[in-house]
Design a protein around this motif. Structure first.
Motif, mmCIF file in Angstrom:
data_model
loop_
_atom_site.group_PDB
_atom_site.id
_atom_site.type_symbol
_atom_site.label_atom_id
_atom_site.label_comp_id
_atom_site.label_asym_id
_atom_site.label_seq_id
_atom_site.Cartn_x
_atom_site.Cartn_y
_atom_site.Cartn_z
ATOM 1 N N LEU A 78 0.891 -1.175 0.010
ATOM 2 C CA LEU A 78 -0.050 0.169 0.083
ATOM 3 C C LEU A 78 1.092 1.349 -0.105
ATOM 4 O O LEU A 78 1.588 1.626 1.191
ATOM 5 N N LYS A 79 1.096 1.808 -1.024
ATOM 6 C CA LYS A 79 1.973 3.266 -1.401
ATOM 7 C C LYS A 79 1.151 4.259 -0.829
ATOM 8 O O LYS A 79 -0.018 4.347 -0.580
ATOM 9 N N GLY A 80 2.114 5.058 -0.251
ATOM 10 C CA GLY A 80 1.359 6.163 0.331
ATOM 11 C C GLY A 80 2.893 7.205 1.061
ATOM 12 O O GLY A 80 3.897 6.854 0.357
ATOM 13 N N ALA A 81 2.621 7.986 1.737
ATOM 14 C CA ALA A 81 3.506 8.630 2.425
ATOM 15 C C ALA A 81 4.537 7.799 3.174
ATOM 16 O O ALA A 81 5.788 7.853 3.161
ATOM 17 N N TRP A 82 3.950 6.735 3.615
ATOM 18 C CA TRP A 82 4.514 5.478 4.243
ATOM 19 C C TRP A 82 3.950 4.277 3.657
ATOM 20 O O TRP A 82 2.905 4.220 3.304
ATOM 21 N N THR A 83 5.152 3.581 3.121
ATOM 22 C CA THR A 83 4.583 2.554 2.268
ATOM 23 C C THR A 83 4.502 1.162 3.426
ATOM 24 O O THR A 83 5.068 0.920 4.231
ATOM 25 N N ILE A 84 3.182 0.257 3.306
ATOM 26 C CA ILE A 84 2.717 -0.565 3.957
ATOM 27 C C ILE A 84 3.245 -1.939 3.098
ATOM 28 O O ILE A 84 2.534 -1.982 2.150
ATOM 29 N N ILE A 85 3.674 -2.914 3.693
ATOM 30 C CA ILE A 85 3.678 -4.217 3.089
ATOM 31 C C ILE A 85 3.387 -5.275 4.096
ATOM 32 O O ILE A 85 4.027 -5.306 5.244
ATOM 33 N N VAL A 86 2.307 -6.028 3.904
ATOM 34 C CA VAL A 86 1.574 -7.235 4.701
ATOM 35 C C VAL A 86 1.664 -8.173 3.956
ATOM 36 O O VAL A 86 1.290 -8.328 2.777
ATOM 37 N N ALA A 87 1.601 -9.408 4.526
ATOM 38 C CA ALA A 87 1.501 -10.607 3.765
ATOM 39 C C ALA A 87 0.615 -11.624 5.111
ATOM 40 O O ALA A 87 1.436 -11.321 6.095
ATOM 41 N N PRO A 88 -0.009 -12.319 4.664
ATOM 42 C CA PRO A 88 -0.740 -13.375 5.709
ATOM 43 C C PRO A 88 0.555 -14.290 6.184
ATOM 44 O O PRO A 88 1.351 -14.735 5.458
ATOM 45 N N VAL A 89 0.481 -14.723 7.771
ATOM 46 C CA VAL A 89 1.391 -15.623 7.959
ATOM 47 C C VAL A 89 1.482 -16.905 7.357
ATOM 48 O O VAL A 89 2.416 -17.499 7.027
ATOM 49 N N GLU A 90 0.140 -17.359 6.935
ATOM 50 C CA GLU A 90 0.287 -18.627 6.154
ATOM 51 C C GLU A 90 0.909 -18.549 4.880
ATOM 52 O O GLU A 90 1.566 -19.615 4.673
ATOM 53 N N LEU A 91 0.641 -17.265 4.363
ATOM 54 C CA LEU A 91 1.238 -17.324 2.960
ATOM 55 C C LEU A 91 2.854 -17.404 3.226
ATOM 56 O O LEU A 91 3.715 -17.951 2.404
ATOM 57 N N LEU A 92 3.342 -16.656 4.054
ATOM 58 C CA LEU A 92 4.656 -16.616 4.408
ATOM 59 C C LEU A 92 5.285 -17.974 4.762
ATOM 60 O O LEU A 92 6.420 -18.244 4.198
ATOM 61 N N MET A 93 4.528 -18.634 5.607
ATOM 62 C CA MET A 93 5.094 -19.996 5.791
ATOM 63 C C MET A 93 5.125 -21.007 4.531
ATOM 64 O O MET A 93 5.918 -21.788 4.321
ATOM 65 N N ARG A 94 4.302 -20.978 3.696
ATOM 66 C CA ARG A 94 4.412 -21.610 2.484
ATOM 67 C C ARG A 94 5.395 -21.252 1.799
ATOM 68 O O ARG A 94 6.086 -22.097 1.075
ATOM 69 N N ILE A 95 5.994 -19.694 1.675
ATOM 70 C CA ILE A 95 7.107 -19.532 0.770
ATOM 71 C C ILE A 95 8.253 -20.082 1.474
ATOM 72 O O ILE A 95 9.125 -20.225 0.848
ATOM 73 N N ILE A 96 8.591 -19.943 2.713
ATOM 74 C CA ILE A 96 9.568 -20.420 3.502
ATOM 75 C C ILE A 96 9.710 -21.985 3.177
ATOM 76 O O ILE A 96 10.722 -22.717 3.115
#
Length: 55
Positions: A37-55
């Protein structure tokens, strides 16, 4: 100009700006995606379940 992220989320700019982190976390979790989510401050989020599949 149509902001794609707002269109995808079905929320108004005002709703997103009220709590950008909550909106980003809600969308990323609901759709199991990594969201930037771009803006004055960029926010990057991902669900924990998604991160666990990637790792």
């Amino acid at each position: 100009m149509l902001d794609t992220s707002l269109w995808l989320a079905g929320l108004s700019t005002k709703e997103i700006q009220r709590d950008r982190m909550a909106a980003a976390v809600h969308y990323a979790t609901a759709h199991q995606v990594t969201l930037v989510l771009k803006g004055a401050w960029t926010i990057i989020v991902a669900p924990v379940e998604l991160l666990m599949r990637i790792i």
